[in-house]
Structures are given as C-alpha cells and as structure tokens.
Design a protein around this motif. Structure first.
Motif, mmCIF file in Angstrom:
data_model
loop_
_atom_site.group_PDB
_atom_site.id
_atom_site.type_symbol
_atom_site.label_atom_id
_atom_site.label_comp_id
_atom_site.label_asym_id
_atom_site.label_seq_id
_atom_site.Cartn_x
_atom_site.Cartn_y
_atom_site.Cartn_z
ATOM 1 N N ARG A 119 -11.060 -39.988 -5.788
ATOM 2 C CA ARG A 119 -11.523 -41.030 -6.442
ATOM 3 C C ARG A 119 -11.713 -41.111 -8.079
ATOM 4 N N HIS A 120 -10.709 -40.658 -8.766
ATOM 5 C CA HIS A 120 -10.871 -40.314 -10.089
ATOM 6 C C HIS A 120 -9.483 -40.980 -10.672
ATOM 7 N N PRO A 121 -9.583 -42.226 -10.758
ATOM 8 C CA PRO A 121 -8.265 -42.868 -11.235
ATOM 9 C C PRO A 121 -7.766 -42.414 -12.431
ATOM 10 N N GLU A 122 -8.852 -42.086 -13.386
ATOM 11 C CA GLU A 122 -8.232 -41.581 -14.706
ATOM 12 C C GLU A 122 -7.362 -40.380 -14.674
ATOM 13 N N TYR A 125 -4.855 -39.891 -12.879
ATOM 14 C CA TYR A 125 -3.442 -40.397 -12.890
ATOM 15 C C TYR A 125 -2.785 -40.760 -14.105
ATOM 16 N N HIS A 144 1.353 -47.910 -14.723
ATOM 17 C CA HIS A 144 0.739 -47.061 -15.531
ATOM 18 C C HIS A 144 0.045 -47.653 -16.979
#
Length: 303
Positions: free
Chosen positions: A68-71, A73, A102
C-alpha cells in the motif's frame, strides 16, 4: 541505490504456509533467490513487489513499507513468471501501456528504449499471441524496465529462453548490477544462479535455508552427507574396510544391501573403488539415494 528488507516475514493462505518467518536483505548488485519449485519464491517476490501483504512481519524498500505504498512503483520493476500479457496487443502497445501507466513524460520514447534494450524493437509490431515463450519473457522485461527502475525483481526469467536469448539477458542483468541497481531473480537451477549472482539466498518449503556467495552455497551442498546403496560379492568385508575411513559417517547391512553414508563426496568417490580393490571385493552396483534437488535443499533447511 536502493535496498529491500524482509523482516520475520510470513505469508499463509488458510492452513497453507507459503513463506515462513523469512528474514533477508537485498542490496545493490545481483542476488539469486534459489530454491526448488514450490519453495515459496514467487510468493516472496510478490510481497517484495507490493502485490501481496505479509501475513506477519514486514517488507520495506529503503525503510518504507512496500504494501500500500504506490510511490514504491517508481523504484520497482517486476517481471512475473506467469504470463501477464494481452495476446491481442502488439509488443509495442503492451510496453507503451506500461510507460503511460507510469505517467512518463514521453511514453513513446521510453517504450522504444525499453524494447531496444531487450532486443525486441524489430518484433514490436507483432501481436504478443504470436510470440515464442522467450519473446514473451523479453517483452515483459521491457515493460518492467520502461521507467528505468532502481530495483528489478524477476521470477524465473530464463524459462523458455533459447541460448542466445539467455546470454543476452545475462549480459543485460550483469550491466545493471555493475551500474549499482538492485536486481533479484529467482531460479531452481544452481548453475543458472552461479553464472550471474554475486549473492545467493536459498528458500526451501517457505523457509530461509542459507545465505552467502555461490561458493559458500556450493560448499554446503557438496559437503552434505551423501547416502548410497552398494551391492558387492562381499558386503561385510567392504563394510569393515569402509567404516575405518573418515569419509564414512555410517554403514549398515540390510539383507543383501549395504547402505553407506559418506560425509566427503570427492574423497569417498576415490575411496570406494580403492578399498574394494585392496579388499578383493567385486562391486556390482553403487546407487546414490539422495541426489534429487529437493533432498539437497532439505539438507540445508535441517542445518
């Protein structure tokens, strides 16, 4: 440079434990995740990529939780083992879609660079459904590289590749490791990992079995006890001669079968024919009992 850390991490599905209390650190360079099929390698990689939450423990990227940490990616690239492509798209469309997701400033240019990196530019206009297994692997690699990630996770990336494709991928991953990127790839083949990884993590039955450079892992595997059944024309005389040597950890007679456990493989390989000759014993059959890959890894778990 980025670092992934797994701390006391477990993942279970109902009563099935896929990953069991694993702790490891994956830093810059190339790390091989080695283990037999069904060891939990894919589950661990999916947790490292943030696609699965740990049931217990933590997975962090540069100190921040991946789940749950999209950053994350922006930093991570994943090449899954399973086919996660759309057969009706061309390779170019598939990689372009990854670049657009992206949010890259020039997704078309990024897609072309990624396809060129994996030597797939000439096949970019062909549908993925027409690709060979090796070509599918390479287009998935392009999609993972399109945003130039600092961390690359690859699940059995050499599956289905021909020798030329394998050499190209080995060269590409080596260059990435030498440039300071963090690369983790899984395999069930020790020799495959030896060619590429500077560090190896061994996973067996969901448990962390060993860690070190490939020379240490190879030594652990080579020096483990080896079990043989032997048939000869005088098992008792042969057993008496073998038991006196340091390479023999145990000897037992079971009817017409002689069972031997040897602790030093290379020494025992030289010892057995010499002892049989000196004792005047004729050897009929020598059969290793534990040479399967699973038995090798199971020994590492028991250490």
């Amino acid at each position: 440079m980025s670092t992934l850390e797994v701390a006391a991490c477990s993942r279970w599905y109902g009563n099935v434990v896929a990953v069991n209390d694993v702790t490891m650190r994956v830093g810059p360079g190339i790390t091989g995740l080695l283990g037999p099929n069904g060891a939990g390698k894919s589950t661990l990689i999916h947790m490292l990529a943030g696609f699965l939450p740990p049931s217990a423990g933590t997975v962090t990227l540069d100190g921040a939780a991946v789940w749950r940490h999209p950053e994350a990616y922006r930093t991570l690239g994943l090449v899954p083992e399973r086919e996660a492509t759309f057969d009706y798209l061309t390779g170019g469309q598939f990689v372009l879609a990854s670049a657009e997701l992206h949010g890259l400033a020039d997704p078309g240019a990024a897609a072309r660079r990624a396809l060129e990196t994996v030597a797939m530019l000439d096949a970019a206009d062909r549908k993925i459904g027409e690709y060979s297994k090796g070509m599918r692997q390479r287009v998935k690699m392009a999609a993972a590289l399109v945003h130039d990630p600092a961390v690359l996770l690859l699940d059995e990336p050499f599956n289905g590749m021909d020798p030329r494709q394998r050499l190209h991928l080995i060269g590409l991953l080596r260059a990435m490791g030498e440039a300071g990127r963090t690369v983790l790839f899984s395999s069930h083949i020790l020799e495959e990992v030896e060619q590429l990884a500077h560090h190896i993590e061994v996973l067996v039955a969901g448990r962390h079995a060993a860690s070190g450079d490939y020379r240490e892992i190879r030594r652990l595997m080579t020096d483990r006890p080896h079990r043989y059944t032997i048939a000869s024309d005088d098992n008792r005389a042969l057993a008496a001669a073998l038991v006196a040597d340091r390479a023999t950890a145990g000897v037992s007679l079971d009817g017409e079968t002689l069972r031997v456990e040897a602790t030093e493989f290379l020494h025992f390989a030289e010892l057995l024919p010499r002892v049989a000759r000196d004792a005047g014993v004729r050897l009929y059959d020598v059969t290793p009992q534990d040479e399967s890959l699973e038995s090798v890894f199971s020994y590492l778990v028991q250490r």
